[in-house]
Design an enzyme around this catalytic site. Structure first.
Site, PDB file in Angstrom:
ATOM      1  N   CYS A  33      -5.675  -9.381   1.813  1.00  0.00           N
ATOM      2  CA  CYS A  33      -6.803  -8.553   2.250  1.00  0.00           C
ATOM      3  C   CYS A  33      -8.004  -9.356   2.724  1.00  0.00           C
ATOM      4  O   CYS A  33      -8.383  -9.280   3.896  1.00  0.00           O
ATOM      5  CB  CYS A  33      -7.220  -7.611   1.126  1.00  0.00           C
ATOM      6  SG  CYS A  33      -5.971  -6.361   0.756  1.00  0.00           S
TER       7      CYS A  33
ATOM      8  N   LYS B  94      -6.485  -3.210  -6.094  1.00  0.00           N
ATOM      9  CA  LYS B  94      -6.423  -4.626  -6.441  1.00  0.00           C
ATOM     10  C   LYS B  94      -4.995  -4.980  -6.811  1.00  0.00           C
ATOM     11  O   LYS B  94      -4.390  -4.316  -7.662  1.00  0.00           O
ATOM     12  CB  LYS B  94      -7.361  -4.944  -7.618  1.00  0.00           C
ATOM     13  CG  LYS B  94      -8.818  -4.656  -7.358  1.00  0.00           C
ATOM     14  CD  LYS B  94      -9.682  -5.147  -8.514  1.00  0.00           C
ATOM     15  CE  LYS B  94      -9.384  -4.433  -9.821  1.00  0.00           C
ATOM     16  NZ  LYS B  94      -9.770  -3.001  -9.798  1.00  0.00           N
ATOM     17  N   GLU B  95      -4.454  -6.002  -6.181  1.00  0.00           N
ATOM     18  CA  GLU B  95      -3.124  -6.455  -6.578  1.00  0.00           C
ATOM     19  C   GLU B  95      -3.151  -6.866  -8.041  1.00  0.00           C
ATOM     20  O   GLU B  95      -4.060  -7.545  -8.499  1.00  0.00           O
ATOM     21  CB  GLU B  95      -2.663  -7.623  -5.701  1.00  0.00           C
ATOM     22  CG  GLU B  95      -2.375  -7.224  -4.272  1.00  0.00           C
ATOM     23  CD  GLU B  95      -1.636  -8.307  -3.507  1.00  0.00           C
ATOM     24  OE1 GLU B  95      -0.700  -8.911  -4.071  1.00  0.00           O
ATOM     25  OE2 GLU B  95      -1.986  -8.550  -2.341  1.00  0.00           O
TER      26      GLU B  95
ATOM     27  N   VAL C 102       0.829  -1.209   0.000  1.00  0.00           N
ATOM     28  CA  VAL C 102       0.000   0.000   0.000  1.00  0.00           C
ATOM     29  C   VAL C 102       0.859   1.253   0.000  1.00  0.00           C
ATOM     30  O   VAL C 102       0.637   2.191  -0.776  1.00  0.00           O
ATOM     31  CB  VAL C 102      -0.960   0.000   1.205  1.00  0.00           C
ATOM     32  CG1 VAL C 102      -1.692   1.329   1.326  1.00  0.00           C
ATOM     33  CG2 VAL C 102      -1.966  -1.133   1.072  1.00  0.00           C
TER      34      VAL C 102
ATOM     35  N   TYR D 121     -17.237 -15.584 -10.236  1.00  0.00           N
ATOM     36  CA  TYR D 121     -16.566 -16.743 -10.833  1.00  0.00           C
ATOM     37  C   TYR D 121     -16.280 -17.793  -9.758  1.00  0.00           C
ATOM     38  O   TYR D 121     -15.687 -17.498  -8.720  1.00  0.00           O
ATOM     39  CB  TYR D 121     -15.252 -16.327 -11.493  1.00  0.00           C
ATOM     40  CG  TYR D 121     -15.448 -15.517 -12.755  1.00  0.00           C
ATOM     41  CD1 TYR D 121     -15.609 -16.144 -13.989  1.00  0.00           C
ATOM     42  CD2 TYR D 121     -15.484 -14.131 -12.704  1.00  0.00           C
ATOM     43  CE1 TYR D 121     -15.790 -15.406 -15.147  1.00  0.00           C
ATOM     44  CE2 TYR D 121     -15.671 -13.384 -13.853  1.00  0.00           C
ATOM     45  CZ  TYR D 121     -15.822 -14.021 -15.078  1.00  0.00           C
ATOM     46  OH  TYR D 121     -16.013 -13.284 -16.215  1.00  0.00           O
TER      47      TYR D 121
ATOM     48  N   THR E 285      -5.471  -0.719   6.331  1.00  0.00           N
ATOM     49  CA  THR E 285      -6.797  -1.235   6.698  1.00  0.00           C
ATOM     50  C   THR E 285      -6.808  -1.490   8.198  1.00  0.00           C
ATOM     51  O   THR E 285      -6.069  -2.321   8.708  1.00  0.00           O
ATOM     52  CB  THR E 285      -7.095  -2.527   5.935  1.00  0.00           C
ATOM     53  OG1 THR E 285      -7.060  -2.256   4.530  1.00  0.00           O
ATOM     54  CG2 THR E 285      -8.470  -3.070   6.309  1.00  0.00           C
TER      55      THR E 285
ATOM     56  N   PHE F 129     -17.027 -10.697  -9.574  1.00  0.00           N
ATOM     57  CA  PHE F 129     -16.791 -11.575  -8.428  1.00  0.00           C
ATOM     58  C   PHE F 129     -17.823 -12.698  -8.332  1.00  0.00           C
ATOM     59  O   PHE F 129     -18.190 -13.123  -7.241  1.00  0.00           O
ATOM     60  CB  PHE F 129     -16.751 -10.768  -7.129  1.00  0.00           C
ATOM     61  CG  PHE F 129     -15.459 -10.011  -6.946  1.00  0.00           C
ATOM     62  CD1 PHE F 129     -14.456 -10.516  -6.136  1.00  0.00           C
ATOM     63  CD2 PHE F 129     -15.241  -8.813  -7.597  1.00  0.00           C
ATOM     64  CE1 PHE F 129     -13.259  -9.832  -5.970  1.00  0.00           C
ATOM     65  CE2 PHE F 129     -14.050  -8.120  -7.456  1.00  0.00           C
ATOM     66  CZ  PHE F 129     -13.057  -8.628  -6.640  1.00  0.00           C
TER      67      PHE F 129
END
Length: 457
Positions: A271, A158-159, A11, A262, A121, A260
């Site tokens: 995370c 998002k990585e 981050v 799948y 976070t 999201f």
């Protein structure tokens, strides 16, 4: 603006590099001298597409510097971003020791108004703890006249797409205190993020606790969708339905959407797992059970065994003499992050059952070596039965394999030459944990195919 970033992990480094790229002067601090030495030598300690070029150009422009000098870092930035790690504690709660240590240093060395930004976070209420620690240090110094305000500005990166996400955010959440210092801090934050709002307003301003909660709520919703689809996929296998057709059928409803949905081998990374644990812990501490999220976590833990269950059902529980090819080690494409990666569960089951494994990943080979030494500390001799391949051609992992197991959906795996795949393998069996292929196409190619919820052969 002069910005200090405390922590050069995922981050912190992305935040610092991107803020420098829009013209700010950024001082990145880390107490890890080896990491700072690596960065000052022009090397990036993490893999993130596009990040190296951004760091390199801004270092060259002298807008981005790296140091271990805590006092200098506090003096430099009018805005102090805390971007250190918050790993899960033994009870599942977020460990705030690094956040509070950063806050204590700010209070110890600050000499003027500071905007302190919680970018990590953190649980609801952390800003209050950060405020208390800074004030404690100021009181100890006899400098209670110095002003500051703590802001919550959670990251939504998002990585694998973090630079793009930062430079083109869908929302910028800012939580502030509605007092004189807080309103001044908000003005600083609006000025900082003004370049990202030129096309349209992306900033969502709210109170600090709501901002802290928003980050956890967002990840909880996404994790819930993943576990929900995985449970449905497992049922689809039993009743003879195709989860891909179901996904398209429900995703076309605008109230649901396609993201999201799948089915696969469960979520991993830094995370979702720790944030779900932390949020459920917060709930328990406040006398409430988050039963949906408890189920989400349980489903995800079980889903990481979905591929090995299929393998053991076909080949038996004793895999001595068997050889398996494995495609994909990182928890998702475009990263080398192995934290909570489903591949680690797959490797653990296969190797402990006596199998040999040849595993391919375009990026995560070195990180895999490191984590496997930890995972097999009790039986290091088993690592002799795994070979890690970083070749450009993933087919090199297939020679003589009893089956291919796909764990991560790297682009290099999406359109293999099926004739060559079949010819290289001892037996043409594919366990597809990401549903990359059509069952009918695989059947026509003479390959036994088992996906997730795809009415497997």
């Amino acid at each position: 603006m002069n910005i200090t970033i405390i922590g050069t992990g995922y981050v912190g480094l992305v935040t610092g590099a991107c803020l420098a790229d829009i013209g700010n002067n950024v001082f990145c601090l880390d107490v890890d001298a080896s990491k700072i030495a690596t960065l000052n030598a022009g090397r990036i300690p993490i893999y993130e597409p596009g990040l190296e070029a951004v760091v390199e150009s801004n270092v060259a422009a002298r807008r981005l510097t790296f140091s271990t000098d805590v006092e200098a870092s506090v003096a430099f930035g009018d805005v102090q971003f805390i971007g250190v790690g918050t790993p899960p504690d033994e009870d599942g709660s977020a460990d705030l020791q690094y956040v509070l240590a950063a806050a204590r240093n700010i209070g110890r060395y600050m000499d003027g108004f500071k905007v302190v930004v919680d970018k990590s976070t953190v649980p609801v209420g952390t800003a209050d703890k950060v405020t208390a620690v800074i004030q404690e240090e100021l009181d100890r110094r006899g400098r209670s006249d110095l002003r500051f305000s703590v802001v919550s500005n959670p990251e939504f990166l998002k990585e694998g797409a973090a630079v793009e996400d930062f430079m083109r955010p869908d929302r910028i959440v800012i939580g502030y205190s509605d007092d004189d210092n807080g309103r001044e801090a908000l003005a600083w934050m609006r000025r900082l993020y003004a370049p990202f709002n030129r096309n349209h307003e992306r900033t969502r301003v709210m109170d600090v606790r709501s901002a802290e909660f928003t980050k956890y709520a967002a990840n909880a919703m996404l994790a819930t969708r993943i576990s929900f689809m995985n449970e449905l996929a497992n049922l689809a296998d039993r009743v003879g339905a195709d989860i891909e057709a179901v996904r398209q059928g429900i995703g076309s409803d605008p109230r649901i959407g396609y993201s999201f949905l799948y089915a696969g081998t469960g979520y991993g990374g830094s995370c979702f797992p720790k944030d779900i644990q932390a949020l459920t812990r917060i709930a328990r501490d406040n006398g409430q059970a988050l039963r949906v999220l408890e189920a989400v976590e349980a489903v995800n833990d079980e889903q990481k065994n979905v591929l090995t269950n299929k393998v053991l059902a076909r080949f038996g529980t004793d895999l001595a003499g068997r050889s398996f090819a494995l495609w994909g080690l990182a928890f998702k494409p475009n990263t080398d992050d192995m934290r909570e990666a489903p591949s680690r569960v797959v490797l653990d089951v296969l190797l402990r059952a006596g199998a040999r494994v040849v595993a391919h990943d375009p990026i995560a080979i070195e990180e895999t070596r490191r984590v496997l030494e930890l995972d097999f500390a009790d039986a290091p001799e088993l690592l002799d039965n795994v070979r890690l391949v970083a070749a450009k051609d993933p087919m090199e992992a297939l020679a003589g394999a009893d089956a291919l197991i796909i764990v991560t959906e790297w682009k290099a795996y999406r359109s293999p030459n099926l004739e060559r795949l079949k010819a290289l393998m001892k037996t043409p069996v594919v366990f597809d944990g990401r549903n990359l292929y059509e069952p009918g196409t695989m059947k026509d190619a003479g390959i036994v195919y088992q996906g997730i919820g795809r009415n497997s052969q």
